[in-house]
Design a protein around this motif. Sequence first.
Motif, PDB file in Angstrom:
ATOM      1  N   LEU A  91       0.855  -1.186   0.000  1.00 23.79           N
ATOM      2  CA  LEU A  91       0.000   0.000   0.000  1.00 23.79           C
ATOM      3  C   LEU A  91       0.891   1.235   0.000  1.00 23.79           C
ATOM      4  N   TYR A  92       0.344   2.315  -0.530  1.00 23.76           N
ATOM      5  CA  TYR A  92       1.128   3.535  -0.699  1.00 23.76           C
ATOM      6  C   TYR A  92       0.433   4.693  -0.005  1.00 23.76           C
ATOM      7  N   PHE A  93       1.245   5.565   0.551  1.00 25.23           N
ATOM      8  CA  PHE A  93       0.709   6.645   1.367  1.00 25.23           C
ATOM      9  C   PHE A  93       0.179   7.803   0.535  1.00 25.23           C
ATOM     10  N   THR A  94       0.023   7.585  -0.768  1.00 23.16           N
ATOM     11  CA  THR A  94      -0.788   8.513  -1.547  1.00 23.16           C
ATOM     12  C   THR A  94      -2.255   8.393  -1.147  1.00 23.16           C
ATOM     13  N   ASN A  95      -2.600   7.276  -0.516  1.00 23.39           N
ATOM     14  CA  ASN A  95      -3.906   7.143   0.139  1.00 23.39           C
ATOM     15  C   ASN A  95      -3.874   8.020   1.389  1.00 23.39           C
ATOM     16  N   PRO A  96      -4.650   9.092   1.438  1.00 24.05           N
ATOM     17  CA  PRO A  96      -4.530  10.037   2.556  1.00 24.05           C
ATOM     18  C   PRO A  96      -4.959   9.471   3.897  1.00 24.05           C
ATOM     19  N   TYR A  97      -5.707   8.367   3.884  1.00 24.57           N
ATOM     20  CA  TYR A  97      -6.204   7.788   5.131  1.00 24.57           C
ATOM     21  C   TYR A  97      -5.253   6.772   5.731  1.00 24.57           C
ATOM     22  N   LEU A  98      -4.244   6.341   4.953  1.00 26.47           N
ATOM     23  CA  LEU A  98      -3.383   5.258   5.414  1.00 26.47           C
ATOM     24  C   LEU A  98      -2.526   5.677   6.604  1.00 26.47           C
ATOM     25  N   LYS A  99      -2.100   6.918   6.640  1.00 27.84           N
ATOM     26  CA  LYS A  99      -1.269   7.366   7.759  1.00 27.84           C
ATOM     27  C   LYS A  99      -2.053   7.353   9.073  1.00 27.84           C
ATOM     28  N   TYR A 100      -3.356   7.647   8.996  1.00 29.38           N
ATOM     29  CA  TYR A 100      -4.177   7.596  10.204  1.00 29.38           C
ATOM     30  C   TYR A 100      -4.371   6.147  10.656  1.00 29.38           C
ATOM     31  N   TRP A 101      -4.502   5.237   9.683  1.00 31.57           N
ATOM     32  CA  TRP A 101      -4.630   3.823  10.044  1.00 31.57           C
ATOM     33  C   TRP A 101      -3.364   3.327  10.722  1.00 31.57           C
ATOM     34  N   LYS A 120      -2.769 -10.807  30.851  1.00 30.30           N
ATOM     35  CA  LYS A 120      -1.824 -11.091  29.784  1.00 30.30           C
ATOM     36  C   LYS A 120      -2.254 -12.350  29.037  1.00 30.30           C
ATOM     37  N   ALA A 121      -3.262 -12.213  28.229  1.00 29.13           N
ATOM     38  CA  ALA A 121      -3.781 -13.326  27.439  1.00 29.13           C
ATOM     39  C   ALA A 121      -3.587 -13.049  25.955  1.00 29.13           C
ATOM     40  N   ARG A 122      -3.558 -14.141  25.165  1.00 25.69           N
ATOM     41  CA  ARG A 122      -3.336 -13.988  23.735  1.00 25.69           C
ATOM     42  C   ARG A 122      -4.585 -13.524  23.008  1.00 25.69           C
ATOM     43  N   ARG A 123      -5.745 -13.664  23.654  1.00 21.69           N
ATOM     44  CA  ARG A 123      -6.996 -13.320  22.984  1.00 21.69           C
ATOM     45  C   ARG A 123      -7.061 -11.840  22.635  1.00 21.69           C
ATOM     46  N   LYS A 124      -6.526 -10.989  23.483  1.00 23.51           N
ATOM     47  CA  LYS A 124      -6.612  -9.546  23.222  1.00 23.51           C
ATOM     48  C   LYS A 124      -5.816  -9.161  21.981  1.00 23.51           C
ATOM     49  N   TYR A 125      -4.719  -9.879  21.708  1.00 24.25           N
ATOM     50  CA  TYR A 125      -3.948  -9.599  20.502  1.00 24.25           C
ATOM     51  C   TYR A 125      -4.685 -10.082  19.256  1.00 24.25           C
ATOM     52  N   ALA A 126      -5.435 -11.182  19.396  1.00 25.81           N
ATOM     53  CA  ALA A 126      -6.246 -11.655  18.271  1.00 25.81           C
ATOM     54  C   ALA A 126      -7.335 -10.639  17.937  1.00 25.81           C
ATOM     55  N   VAL A 127      -7.971 -10.075  18.972  1.00 22.77           N
ATOM     56  CA  VAL A 127      -8.998  -9.052  18.759  1.00 22.77           C
ATOM     57  C   VAL A 127      -8.386  -7.818  18.104  1.00 22.77           C
ATOM     58  N   ALA A 128      -7.196  -7.418  18.581  1.00 22.14           N
ATOM     59  CA  ALA A 128      -6.511  -6.266  17.992  1.00 22.14           C
ATOM     60  C   ALA A 128      -6.166  -6.534  16.532  1.00 22.14           C
ATOM     61  N   GLY A 129      -5.753  -7.758  16.212  1.00 18.11           N
ATOM     62  CA  GLY A 129      -5.435  -8.098  14.836  1.00 18.11           C
ATOM     63  C   GLY A 129      -6.647  -8.039  13.919  1.00 18.11           C
ATOM     64  N   VAL A 130      -7.804  -8.526  14.411  1.00 19.89           N
ATOM     65  CA  VAL A 130      -9.037  -8.479  13.621  1.00 19.89           C
ATOM     66  C   VAL A 130      -9.468  -7.036  13.389  1.00 19.89           C
ATOM     67  N   LEU A 131      -9.410  -6.215  14.435  1.00 20.67           N
ATOM     68  CA  LEU A 131      -9.771  -4.803  14.294  1.00 20.67           C
ATOM     69  C   LEU A 131      -8.840  -4.088  13.312  1.00 20.67           C
ATOM     70  N   ALA A 132      -7.552  -4.429  13.367  1.00 16.87           N
ATOM     71  CA  ALA A 132      -6.591  -3.812  12.450  1.00 16.87           C
ATOM     72  C   ALA A 132      -6.890  -4.201  11.006  1.00 16.87           C
ATOM     73  N   ALA A 133      -7.220  -5.484  10.776  1.00 13.40           N
ATOM     74  CA  ALA A 133      -7.510  -5.951   9.417  1.00 13.40           C
ATOM     75  C   ALA A 133      -8.777  -5.311   8.863  1.00 13.40           C
ATOM     76  N   VAL A 134      -9.821  -5.234   9.681  1.00 13.09           N
ATOM     77  CA  VAL A 134     -11.086  -4.633   9.233  1.00 13.09           C
ATOM     78  C   VAL A 134     -10.895  -3.151   8.935  1.00 13.09           C
ATOM     79  N   SER A 135     -10.202  -2.458   9.833  1.00 12.28           N
ATOM     80  CA  SER A 135      -9.972  -1.024   9.613  1.00 12.28           C
ATOM     81  C   SER A 135      -9.087  -0.772   8.399  1.00 12.28           C
ATOM     82  N   LEU A 136      -8.156  -1.691   8.108  1.00 17.56           N
ATOM     83  CA  LEU A 136      -7.318  -1.545   6.926  1.00 17.56           C
ATOM     84  C   LEU A 136      -8.153  -1.696   5.651  1.00 17.56           C
ATOM     85  N   ALA A 137      -9.063  -2.677   5.651  1.00 20.27           N
ATOM     86  CA  ALA A 137      -9.933  -2.851   4.488  1.00 20.27           C
ATOM     87  C   ALA A 137     -10.773  -1.601   4.236  1.00 20.27           C
TER      88      ALA A 137
END
Length: 379
Positions: free
Chosen positions: A262-272, A289-306
């Motif tokens: 991805l390229y930062f010519t997308n103006p929204y990518l820097k905010y993501w 300190k559980a692994r589940r919270k990182y899985a949730v963070a990963g899903v949120l990151a993927a959805v927000s990236l899309a």
Amino acid sequence: MQNRVTALFDGDEAAFLSAILTGDTSGLSEEARSDLSEAGLSHILAVSGLHCGFLMTLILLLTGRHRHRLAAALALPVLMFYTLLTGASPSVVRACIMVVFVLAAPLFQRDSDPPTTLSAALFLILLANPFAAASISLQLSFGAMAGLLWLTPKLQDLLLGERPSGKVCRLLVSSLSATVGAMAFTVPLCAVYFGSLVLISPVSNLLCLTASSLVFTLGLGAVLASFLWVPLGTVIGFVPALLTRYILWISGVLASVPHHALYFTNPYLKYWLVFLYVLFAAAFFLRPKARRKYAVAGVLAAVSLAVTVRLGAPHYTRGGLDAYVLDVGQGRRAADLRREICPGGLRQPQQLVRRRRHRGGSPGHHGLRDAGLSDSDPL
């Protein structure tokens, strides 16, 4: 050394071996250079601590892991020579200083401390040249090393957990953890300096990093053997030649994957990107300190990236593009234009220029036609 490489290998294989051994990438074709960059594998050819690590592995294989004095006596002059051979870039100097501290510690009955050696390397480099702080190479090198030292062990423990794992699983987890750890502090720098975010990088490093270490080790062995007897170097060079073809093929395949970068010519990518770091920082400090919270963070990151990619799509599709090239009769500007208007590893750019039908026959026009432009208007 480069003469021996060209005598043993051909084409992009010779250029790749020359680049990985000496850092000289001038012989690489534009296609190979672009594929490696788009796949996130350019660091393999940028002489750095990775190459010093390959060299130390070869030395330890020759001396044995428990013969510290012999390894230190052999490694120090070899590393100094290699540092001078490759131009003494900040990344190589950093790696050389760190290796010297690690090798010297047992000789003085001291334990080596990686954060201390990293700080000492930075201090010595800046003491010799304070302006080196502005070097992109230095910033990327120390950023990657800081991530490897601080984040990689935590990621490895998180992914492996407390259950026993097999060797293959540990190898995969170790490679993935090292890649993500190195990217943690270098992604913002790449965004600022290069304006890109290579999403496929963890996959490409997982597939090619071990192969690249074998290419370096066996390729260097083939070159050294050729000084004694050329046919021996040719036999040894058969394996690194195959591995080089594999790396170039993998980079080409991954560079053709949609949204591999991805390229930062997308103006929204820097905010993501800011949201991504805040998200995982919050997950790190939250309890328990559980692994589940990182899985949730990963899903949120993927959805927000899309969503980010979708929102930025109109910035790439609206309007047209008119490209004007000065034809000097040699096609040089056509090659430059192809790199400028075909970013992201695009193989079949269509309808980039909507002009009158091509009427000329110059090499420059043919170069643009080969790049995928359906219409051109010679000036």
